[in-house]
Design a protein around this motif. Sequence first.
Motif, PDB file in Angstrom:
ATOM      1  N   ILE A  22       0.870  -1.161   0.000  1.00 36.34           N
ATOM      2  CA  ILE A  22       0.000   0.000   0.000  1.00 36.34           C
ATOM      3  C   ILE A  22       0.917   1.224   0.000  1.00 36.34           C
ATOM      4  CG2 ILE A  22      -1.812   1.234   1.241  1.00 36.34           C
ATOM      5  CD1 ILE A  22      -2.631  -1.562   0.231  1.00 36.34           C
ATOM      6  N   ASN A  23       0.878   1.989  -1.046  1.00 36.79           N
ATOM      7  CA  ASN A  23       1.757   3.152  -1.153  1.00 36.79           C
ATOM      8  C   ASN A  23       1.031   4.409  -0.705  1.00 36.79           C
ATOM      9  OD1 ASN A  23       3.867   1.600  -2.227  1.00 36.79           O
ATOM     10  ND2 ASN A  23       2.926   1.679  -4.255  1.00 36.79           N
ATOM     11  N   ASN A  24       0.926   4.539   0.611  1.00 37.24           N
ATOM     12  CA  ASN A  24       0.249   5.684   1.175  1.00 37.24           C
ATOM     13  C   ASN A  24       0.897   5.971   2.527  1.00 37.24           C
ATOM     14  OD1 ASN A  24      -1.609   7.297   2.688  1.00 37.24           O
ATOM     15  ND2 ASN A  24      -3.169   6.793   1.174  1.00 37.24           N
ATOM     16  N   SER A  48     -10.147  10.536   3.219  1.00 38.33           N
ATOM     17  CA  SER A  48      -9.748   9.146   3.382  1.00 38.33           C
ATOM     18  C   SER A  48      -9.281   8.569   2.048  1.00 38.33           C
ATOM     19  CB  SER A  48     -10.924   8.322   3.892  1.00 38.33           C
ATOM     20  OG  SER A  48     -10.623   6.956   3.854  1.00 38.33           O
ATOM     21  N   ASN A  49      -8.274   7.715   2.109  1.00 40.96           N
ATOM     22  CA  ASN A  49      -7.809   6.975   0.939  1.00 40.96           C
ATOM     23  C   ASN A  49      -8.203   5.509   1.035  1.00 40.96           C
ATOM     24  OD1 ASN A  49      -6.412   9.127  -0.398  1.00 40.96           O
ATOM     25  ND2 ASN A  49      -4.865   8.978   1.203  1.00 40.96           N
ATOM     26  N   SER A  50      -9.099   5.200   1.938  1.00 41.55           N
ATOM     27  CA  SER A  50      -9.477   3.804   2.175  1.00 41.55           C
ATOM     28  C   SER A  50     -10.019   3.135   0.921  1.00 41.55           C
ATOM     29  CB  SER A  50     -10.516   3.712   3.291  1.00 41.55           C
ATOM     30  OG  SER A  50      -9.969   4.163   4.498  1.00 41.55           O
ATOM     31  N   GLN A  51     -10.807   3.864   0.140  1.00 41.28           N
ATOM     32  CA  GLN A  51     -11.371   3.265  -1.067  1.00 41.28           C
ATOM     33  C   GLN A  51     -10.272   2.886  -2.051  1.00 41.28           C
ATOM     34  OE1 GLN A  51     -14.897   2.687  -1.564  1.00 41.28           O
ATOM     35  NE2 GLN A  51     -13.876   1.293  -2.956  1.00 41.28           N
ATOM     36  N   ARG A  56      -6.796  -1.177  -4.574  1.00 36.42           N
ATOM     37  CA  ARG A  56      -5.448  -1.696  -4.798  1.00 36.42           C
ATOM     38  C   ARG A  56      -5.369  -3.173  -4.417  1.00 36.42           C
ATOM     39  NH1 ARG A  56      -1.781  -3.606  -7.027  1.00 36.42           N
ATOM     40  NH2 ARG A  56       0.255  -3.788  -6.088  1.00 36.42           N
ATOM     41  N   ILE A  57      -5.984  -3.548  -3.306  1.00 34.31           N
ATOM     42  CA  ILE A  57      -5.969  -4.953  -2.883  1.00 34.31           C
ATOM     43  C   ILE A  57      -6.757  -5.816  -3.864  1.00 34.31           C
ATOM     44  CG2 ILE A  57      -6.744  -6.550  -1.083  1.00 34.31           C
ATOM     45  CD1 ILE A  57      -6.045  -4.309   0.948  1.00 34.31           C
ATOM     46  N   VAL A  58      -7.906  -5.335  -4.310  1.00 38.06           N
ATOM     47  CA  VAL A  58      -8.700  -6.076  -5.295  1.00 38.06           C
ATOM     48  C   VAL A  58      -7.917  -6.223  -6.591  1.00 38.06           C
ATOM     49  CG1 VAL A  58     -10.785  -5.991  -6.713  1.00 38.06           C
ATOM     50  CG2 VAL A  58     -10.918  -5.465  -4.274  1.00 38.06           C
ATOM     51  N   GLN A  59      -7.290  -5.142  -7.037  1.00 39.64           N
ATOM     52  CA  GLN A  59      -6.487  -5.178  -8.269  1.00 39.64           C
ATOM     53  C   GLN A  59      -5.339  -6.185  -8.118  1.00 39.64           C
ATOM     54  OE1 GLN A  59      -4.492  -1.500  -9.083  1.00 39.64           O
ATOM     55  NE2 GLN A  59      -3.593  -2.216 -10.990  1.00 39.64           N
ATOM     56  N   TRP A  60      -4.648  -6.150  -6.999  1.00 36.74           N
ATOM     57  CA  TRP A  60      -3.551  -7.078  -6.755  1.00 36.74           C
ATOM     58  C   TRP A  60      -4.048  -8.518  -6.779  1.00 36.74           C
ATOM     59  CZ3 TRP A  60      -2.691 -10.882  -3.264  1.00 36.74           C
ATOM     60  CH2 TRP A  60      -1.404 -11.417  -3.218  1.00 36.74           C
ATOM     61  N   SER A  61      -5.200  -8.774  -6.160  1.00 34.99           N
ATOM     62  CA  SER A  61      -5.722 -10.140  -6.121  1.00 34.99           C
ATOM     63  C   SER A  61      -6.080 -10.637  -7.521  1.00 34.99           C
ATOM     64  CB  SER A  61      -6.932 -10.236  -5.189  1.00 34.99           C
ATOM     65  OG  SER A  61      -8.039  -9.571  -5.730  1.00 34.99           O
ATOM     66  N   VAL A  90     -17.077  -4.832  -2.932  1.00 38.99           N
ATOM     67  CA  VAL A  90     -15.920  -5.630  -3.315  1.00 38.99           C
ATOM     68  C   VAL A  90     -16.451  -6.917  -3.917  1.00 38.99           C
ATOM     69  CG1 VAL A  90     -13.865  -6.829  -2.488  1.00 38.99           C
ATOM     70  CG2 VAL A  90     -14.545  -4.667  -1.449  1.00 38.99           C
ATOM     71  N   PHE A  91     -16.225  -7.117  -5.205  1.00 41.08           N
ATOM     72  CA  PHE A  91     -16.742  -8.271  -5.943  1.00 41.08           C
ATOM     73  C   PHE A  91     -18.249  -8.392  -5.777  1.00 41.08           C
ATOM     74  CE2 PHE A  91     -12.312  -9.756  -5.105  1.00 41.08           C
ATOM     75  CZ  PHE A  91     -11.872  -9.623  -6.407  1.00 41.08           C
TER      76      PHE A  91
END
Length: 161
Positions: A22-24, A48-51, A56-61, A90-91
């Motif tokens: 996570i680049n934040n 917030s940058n939570s979204q 990013r996690i979804v993209q990585w997965s 998410v999905f």
Amino acid sequence: MSGVQNQIGSWLFLILIDDLEINNINSKIWKNVDDTTTSEIITKGNESNSQSIVHRIVQWSLENQVQLNSDKCKELRISFAKDTPDFDPVFGNELEVVQNAKLLGVTSSHSLSWNAHFMNIVKKAAKRLYFLVQLERANLLRRDLMCYSTPHVLDLLLLTQ
């Protein structure tokens, strides 16, 4: 043998997710045995940058062909702000907002209260004491009772420190 397989599986998981980052500046990521946790500190007046972290996690997965278990994806909001943002699905599933979450044995609450954590410890202690009473009623030798109770009681004492 299953314990060895579980340890190998845990190491493989950690190796697999090693490149998930996570680049934040205000965000952190913790990679545990079979779990990944992120957090973000939002200072007053900032957005917030939570979204973007979730995206990013979804993209990585998707890139790494790792299937996220959306039923286990939870959101614990520790916020005293009036307005809190909602995440995109998410999905196709909304993230479940929970009041308490357990991470590495510690139950955290949305209100930063320790009540839920202490209640979990009390429940564990009650179960172990009940089992100890049942063993005593079965006329086990004191030596055998001590073999059971010593590690289990010490474990609970360590949880409260």
